[in-house]
Design a protein around this motif. Structure first.
Motif, short mmCIF file in Angstrom:
data_model
loop_
_atom_site.label_atom_id
_atom_site.label_comp_id
_atom_site.label_asym_id
_atom_site.label_seq_id
_atom_site.Cartn_x
_atom_site.Cartn_y
_atom_site.Cartn_z
N LEU A 99 12.41 15.63 -2.32
CA LEU A 99 11.50 14.61 -1.80
C LEU A 99 10.32 14.47 -2.75
CD1 LEU A 99 11.18 12.73 0.62
CD2 LEU A 99 9.94 14.56 1.79
N ILE A 100 10.18 13.28 -3.33
CA ILE A 100 9.15 13.06 -4.35
C ILE A 100 8.14 12.02 -3.85
CG2 ILE A 100 8.70 12.28 -6.73
CD1 ILE A 100 10.35 14.87 -6.61
N ARG A 101 6.85 12.37 -4.03
CA ARG A 101 5.81 11.37 -3.72
C ARG A 101 5.15 10.93 -5.02
NH1 ARG A 101 0.81 13.09 -0.22
NH2 ARG A 101 0.36 14.18 -2.18
N LEU A 102 5.02 9.62 -5.13
CA LEU A 102 4.41 9.02 -6.32
C LEU A 102 3.11 8.33 -5.91
CD1 LEU A 102 5.45 8.12 -9.30
CD2 LEU A 102 5.87 5.92 -8.20
N TYR A 103 2.07 8.53 -6.69
CA TYR A 103 0.81 7.79 -6.50
C TYR A 103 0.65 6.84 -7.67
CZ TYR A 103 -1.97 9.63 -2.61
OH TYR A 103 -2.47 9.91 -1.37
N ARG A 104 0.26 5.60 -7.42
CA ARG A 104 -0.05 4.70 -8.53
C ARG A 104 -1.56 4.76 -8.77
NH1 ARG A 104 1.99 -1.46 -9.76
NH2 ARG A 104 1.54 -1.31 -11.98
N LEU A 105 -1.91 5.36 -9.90
CA LEU A 105 -3.33 5.60 -10.19
C LEU A 105 -3.94 4.46 -11.01
CD1 LEU A 105 -2.90 9.34 -11.20
CD2 LEU A 105 -3.64 8.46 -8.99
N GLY A 106 -3.09 3.78 -11.77
CA GLY A 106 -3.58 2.67 -12.61
C GLY A 106 -2.40 1.79 -12.93
N TYR A 107 -2.61 0.76 -13.75
CA TYR A 107 -1.53 -0.18 -14.02
C TYR A 107 -0.27 0.55 -14.49
CZ TYR A 107 1.17 -4.08 -15.67
OH TYR A 107 2.18 -4.97 -15.85
N ASP A 108 -0.48 1.47 -15.46
CA ASP A 108 0.66 2.20 -16.01
C ASP A 108 0.56 3.70 -15.77
OD1 ASP A 108 2.73 0.77 -17.00
OD2 ASP A 108 1.74 0.31 -18.92
N LYS A 109 -0.26 4.09 -14.79
CA LYS A 109 -0.52 5.51 -14.59
C LYS A 109 -0.07 5.95 -13.19
CE LYS A 109 -3.99 8.85 -15.83
NZ LYS A 109 -4.96 9.38 -14.91
N GLY B 88 -1.60 2.88 -4.42
CA GLY B 88 -0.47 2.91 -3.49
C GLY B 88 0.36 4.18 -3.62
N ARG B 89 1.10 4.48 -2.56
CA ARG B 89 1.95 5.69 -2.51
C ARG B 89 3.39 5.31 -2.25
NH1 ARG B 89 -2.40 4.08 -0.10
NH2 ARG B 89 -1.71 4.58 2.00
N LEU B 90 4.30 6.05 -2.88
CA LEU B 90 5.73 5.83 -2.65
C LEU B 90 6.36 7.19 -2.34
CD1 LEU B 90 8.23 3.76 -4.75
CD2 LEU B 90 8.67 6.19 -4.44
N ILE B 91 7.24 7.23 -1.34
CA ILE B 91 7.95 8.48 -1.08
C ILE B 91 9.44 8.20 -1.08
CG2 ILE B 91 7.80 8.32 1.47
CD1 ILE B 91 7.08 11.61 0.44
N PRO C 93 19.06 8.24 -8.05
CA PRO C 93 18.95 9.09 -9.24
C PRO C 93 17.54 9.11 -9.83
CG PRO C 93 20.19 7.08 -9.73
CD PRO C 93 19.93 7.07 -8.26
N ASP C 94 16.76 8.08 -9.58
CA ASP C 94 15.40 7.94 -10.13
C ASP C 94 14.60 6.98 -9.27
OD1 ASP C 94 14.63 9.27 -12.51
OD2 ASP C 94 16.35 8.29 -13.51
N ILE C 95 13.30 6.95 -9.47
CA ILE C 95 12.48 5.96 -8.76
C ILE C 95 12.72 4.60 -9.42
CG2 ILE C 95 10.15 5.21 -8.15
CD1 ILE C 95 9.34 8.21 -8.25
N PRO C 96 13.21 3.60 -8.67
CA PRO C 96 13.46 2.29 -9.28
C PRO C 96 12.18 1.71 -9.88
CG PRO C 96 14.51 2.44 -7.13
CD PRO C 96 13.65 3.65 -7.26
N PRO C 97 12.20 1.37 -11.19
CA PRO C 97 11.02 0.80 -11.84
C PRO C 97 10.48 -0.42 -11.09
CG PRO C 97 12.71 1.31 -13.47
CD PRO C 97 13.32 1.56 -12.12
N THR C 98 11.36 -1.22 -10.51
CA THR C 98 10.91 -2.41 -9.78
C THR C 98 10.02 -2.02 -8.59
OG1 THR C 98 12.90 -3.57 -10.45
CG2 THR C 98 11.74 -4.47 -8.54
N LEU C 99 10.36 -0.90 -7.93
CA LEU C 99 9.54 -0.47 -6.79
C LEU C 99 8.18 0.03 -7.27
CD1 LEU C 99 12.07 1.30 -4.39
CD2 LEU C 99 11.28 -1.07 -4.38
N ARG C 100 8.16 0.74 -8.40
CA ARG C 100 6.87 1.17 -8.98
C ARG C 100 5.97 -0.04 -9.17
NH1 ARG C 100 6.58 6.15 -12.33
NH2 ARG C 100 8.58 7.19 -12.09
N ASP D 239 0.84 -1.20 0.00
CA ASP D 239 0.00 0.00 0.00
C ASP D 239 0.87 1.25 0.00
OD1 ASP D 239 -2.59 -1.41 0.37
OD2 ASP D 239 -1.59 -2.09 2.20
N ALA D 240 2.07 1.11 0.56
CA ALA D 240 2.98 2.26 0.58
C ALA D 240 4.42 1.76 0.61
CB ALA D 240 2.70 3.13 1.80
N ILE D 241 5.29 2.55 -0.02
CA ILE D 241 6.73 2.25 -0.01
C ILE D 241 7.47 3.53 0.40
CG2 ILE D 241 8.75 1.56 -1.39
CD1 ILE D 241 6.89 -0.04 -3.22
#
Ligand code: SAH
Length: 225
Positions: A188-198, A173-176, A159-166, A150-152
């Motif tokens: 500090l970047i927060r990522l939301y997973r909105l859809g399979y590839d979104k 889910g949320r990633l910070i 250097p970037d958000i690891p694709p594996t973690l996405r 649900d969260a990472i």
């Protein structure tokens, strides 16, 4: 100095008030967790009297326990619920895992240094927190067995958000994570997973973390110069 339990509790409550509430941390679950987890347990003897100071402190293997405010901010930005399963990359002392464990159902935490896996295990054992699972390995690869999360929370800068973690984030889910091309300065970047590839991303300003070292982070030679 007087190291009684009461004295630590007073210092902790003062930290929560002055460093967290005053700076805008509002999530009551986060404030409560920060008020009950004894940071002094995760800090080496030589630094114990600084346990509630407003900054990071050294831990073994040349790493740091993050500033209390940053721990609270990152956790607040994850919008956690009691039913959530959370993955943490960078166990370090185990302090942030301990705080998370007071808020969510289960915490999975990955660390690349054996010495810190052992250090954190001892600290967490002292406190009797039993909803934290530890793993030794490269956290840029996540922990596939227990995904999706649900969260990472990533406690080191890459250097970037690891694709594996996405890919290990649940839908919604949320990633910070601290992200930056400079190995010691990030945003500090927060990522939301909105859809399979979104995914959607939001920037919460400048931070400074130790480097994330791994196959989808910095290489050890670049980062540990
Ligand atoms: N959350 C910690 C702070 C740890 S500092 C605490 O509360 O004390 C960041 C940690 O990330 C360090 O312990 C470092 O060894 C670890 N780390 C760096 N790259 C990593 C990787 N690829 N996988 C797992 N841990 C990593």
């Amino acid at each position: 100095m007087d190291d009684t339990v009461d004295n630590w509790a007073v210092k902790r409550a003062t930290m929560v008030m002055a460093q967290l509430k005053e700076r805008g941390i509002r999530d009551t679950a986060v404030l409560h967790a920060m008020n009950i987890v004894p940071r002094e347990v995760f800090v080496a003897e030589a630094y114990k009297s600084y346990a509630y100071q407003d900054g990071p402190l050294p831990i073994p293997a040349g790493q740091t326990i993050s500033q209390p405010y940053i721990v609270a901010l990152m956790i607040e930005l994850l919008n956690l619920k009691p039913v959530d399963n959370v993955l943490e990359i960078g166990t370090g002392s185990g302090y942030a895992a301990a705080v998370l464990s007071r808020i969510v159902k289960r915490v999975y935490t990955v660390e690349r240094h054996q010495r810190l896996v052992d250090y954190a295990r001892d600290c967490l054992h002292t406190l009797g927190y039993d909803n934290i699972c530890q793993h030794l390995g490269d956290g840029t690869q996540g922990w596939p067995e227990h995904a999706p999360y649900d969260a990472i929370i990533v406690a080191a800068g890459g250097p970037d958000i690891p694709p594996t973690l996405r890919g290990q984030l649940a839908l919604g889910g949320r990633l910070i994570m601290p992200i930056g091309r400079d190995r010691r300065k990030q945003r500090l970047i927060r990522l939301y997973r909105l859809g399979y590839d979104k995914f959607s991303e939001k920037d919460f300003g400048p931070v400074a973390f130790v480097p994330l070292i791994g196959s989808e982070g910095w290489s050890p030679t670049v980062a540990e110069r």
